[in-house]
Design an enzyme around this catalytic site. Structure first.
Site: not given
Ligand code: ARG
Length: 458
Positions: A22, A109, A154-155, A276, A282, A284, A289, A316, A321, A324
């Site tokens: 990650s 964790n 309205t509408h 454009s 134009k 825009n 948008e 966990y 993961q 994020k």
């Molecule tokens: N990179 C992991 C996550 O974002 C960190 C936690 C990892 N924990 C584990 N028991 N492998 O969730």
């Protein structure tokens, strides 16, 4: 060799490293990770689990790493898996065996739980600040336009005359609710999961209240099993952002419509419009948008994480993961959307005359005539019918109902007398019920939002 490599006899496959890591995205959490580790190690020293000297050495090393990351000198390595391992590995390189003591009485964790939570909490505050600025712009525009008439719809059909200020404050109301949601989420989630360790807590004599104070949380979380797998804080910000973007998308849609040549109620400033590549004439409305478009991915990110969390057994699981990237994406896109929406509103030109001209179409004061007759004792159904005849006459003459002369109206029904005023101004001003469009009521609403902004700024 991995930090966790003790029981392994072979190195991990390269594709596993790529799949598992990650670090390409969670490096975003480096500050929270370093602060969390400093708080943790200082607490360990207070509790006599580390010596103060060791904890200070760790702190020094961690601050050096922060510096390296910020100067772009830190070497990112996919095989480190994540930001937590990358920093810990570097710490051991820098300060040797003492660095190996940092992970006492915690697990990745609770580490990721505390890092990510603090990152999200900070963003809640950023959203609150941005939304307040946006509300301020709506209020500023409203102040200038308590008498500016446009067709209320309205509408998407002409309905009754309202003021542009009133229309702006409808949005101030929506965004105030958004503000409150971010604030409430902050409060609800400002609890510390650090020290929960892998899932069951720790036999070490740690003090979770100490790290709670050091990291600015209100209190430690109450149940460790929940804390290491809870991602409600992340889901809340994704929902809050979805709702915020839905509101931003609604005003964007209006800006797009209002800036067409058919409406021309507003002119977007050159700074916030685009051209454009083929049609030289134009201009825009790309900004609204794009905001409207980005609302789609905000919803997508919410659904993605809800789906990840669905059916996860305690505690966990690596699935988490996946929490994020959707959050980083939603936060980044929504923050910039709100900022640019604010600037677009601030710099647009409001074409009062065009709004007024449009209000002269569609017999906006028809309900006023019916209401007038009702006040004269005519049953509503009959009043409705008489008004229909007046509208038909206006149509036949090719004018707006508000432009018929008093004599013409008197001819339609004898109960109509000199006190009838079907002008757009009178119609708007007569809607004086609480929360309505009459200027005095809109001024009340302006005060309400100003009070809110003042209280929240103090
Ligand atoms: N990179 C992991 C996550 O974002 C960190 C936690 C990892 N924990 C584990 N028991 N492998 O969730």
């Amino acid at each position: 060799m991995k930090l966790w490599g003790g029981r392994f006899s072979k190195a991990t496959a390269k594709i596993l490293d790529e799949f598992n890591a990650s670090i390409p995205f969670d490096k975003e959490l480096y500050i929270e990770d370093i602060e969390g580790s400093i708080a943790h190690s200082q607490m360990l020293a207070k509790q006599g689990i580390l010596t103060q000297k060791e904890a200070d050495k760790i702190k020094e090393g961690l601050l050096k790493i922060k510096d390296e990351i910020e100067k772009g000198e830190f070497v990112w390595d996919l095989s480190d898996e994540d930001i937590h391992m990358a920093i810990e590995k570097r710490l051991i390189e820098l300060i040797g065996d003492i660095g190996k003591k940092l992970h006492t009485a915690r697990s990745r964790n609770d580490q990721v739980a505390v890092d990510f939570r603090r990152w999200v909490l900070k963003r809640n505050k950023e959203f609150m600040a941005k939304i307040k600025e946006l509300i301020e712009v709506f209020v500023d525009i409203a102040k200038e336009h308590t008498d500016t008439i446009l067709p209320g719809m309205t509408h998407l059909q002409h309905a009754q005359p309202i003021s542009f200020g009133y229309h702006m404050l409808a949005y101030a109301s929506m965004f105030k609710r958004d503000y409150e949601r971010f604030k409430e989420s902050y409060k609800r989630n400002n609890k510390n999961p650090l020290g929960c360790a892998a899932l069951a807590g720790t036999p070490h004599n740690i003090d979770r209240f100490e790290t709670t104070k050091a990291l600015g949380f209100d209190e430690p979380t109450i149940n460790c099993l929940d804390s290491v797998s809870d991602r409600d804080f992340a889901l809340e910000i994704l929902f809050n952002i979805s709702m915020l973007m839905m509101h931003a998308s609604r005003i964007s849609e209006e800006l797009i419509i209002w800036s067409t040549s058919e409406f021309s109620f507003i002119t977007l400033s050159d700074e916030y419009s685009t051209g454009s590549s083929i049609m030289p004439q134009k201009k825009n409305p790309d900004v609204p948008e794009l905001i409207r478009g980005k609302t789609g991915r905000a919803y997508g990110n919410l659904i993605a994480l809800l789906t990840v969390m669905k059916g996860l057994p305690l505690a966990y699981n690596k699935d988490t993961q996946e929490d994020k990237e959707p959050v980083f994406d939603s936060v980044k896109n929504a923050l910039i959307s709100i900022e640019i929406l604010k600037e677009t509103l601030k710099t647009m030109k409001i074409n009062k005359e065009k709004m007024y001209e449009a209000s002269k179409k569609g017999h906006l004061t028809a309900t006023d005539l019916a209401d007038y007759l009702v006040k004269k004792g005519v049953p509503f159904r009959e009043a409705h019918h008489i008004t229909g005849r007046a509208v038909a006459l206006a149509e036949k003459k090719g004018v707006d109902l508000s432009d018929l002369s008093l004599d013409e109206l008197k001819n339609i029904d004898k109960r109509i007398s000199d006190d009838l005023d079907l002008s757009l101004e009178n119609s708007m001003k007569s809607r004086k019920s609480y929360g309505a469009t009459a200027p005095e009521r809109v001024k009340e609403q302006i005060k309400y939002f100003e009070k809110f902004l003042k209280e929240e700024n103090d």
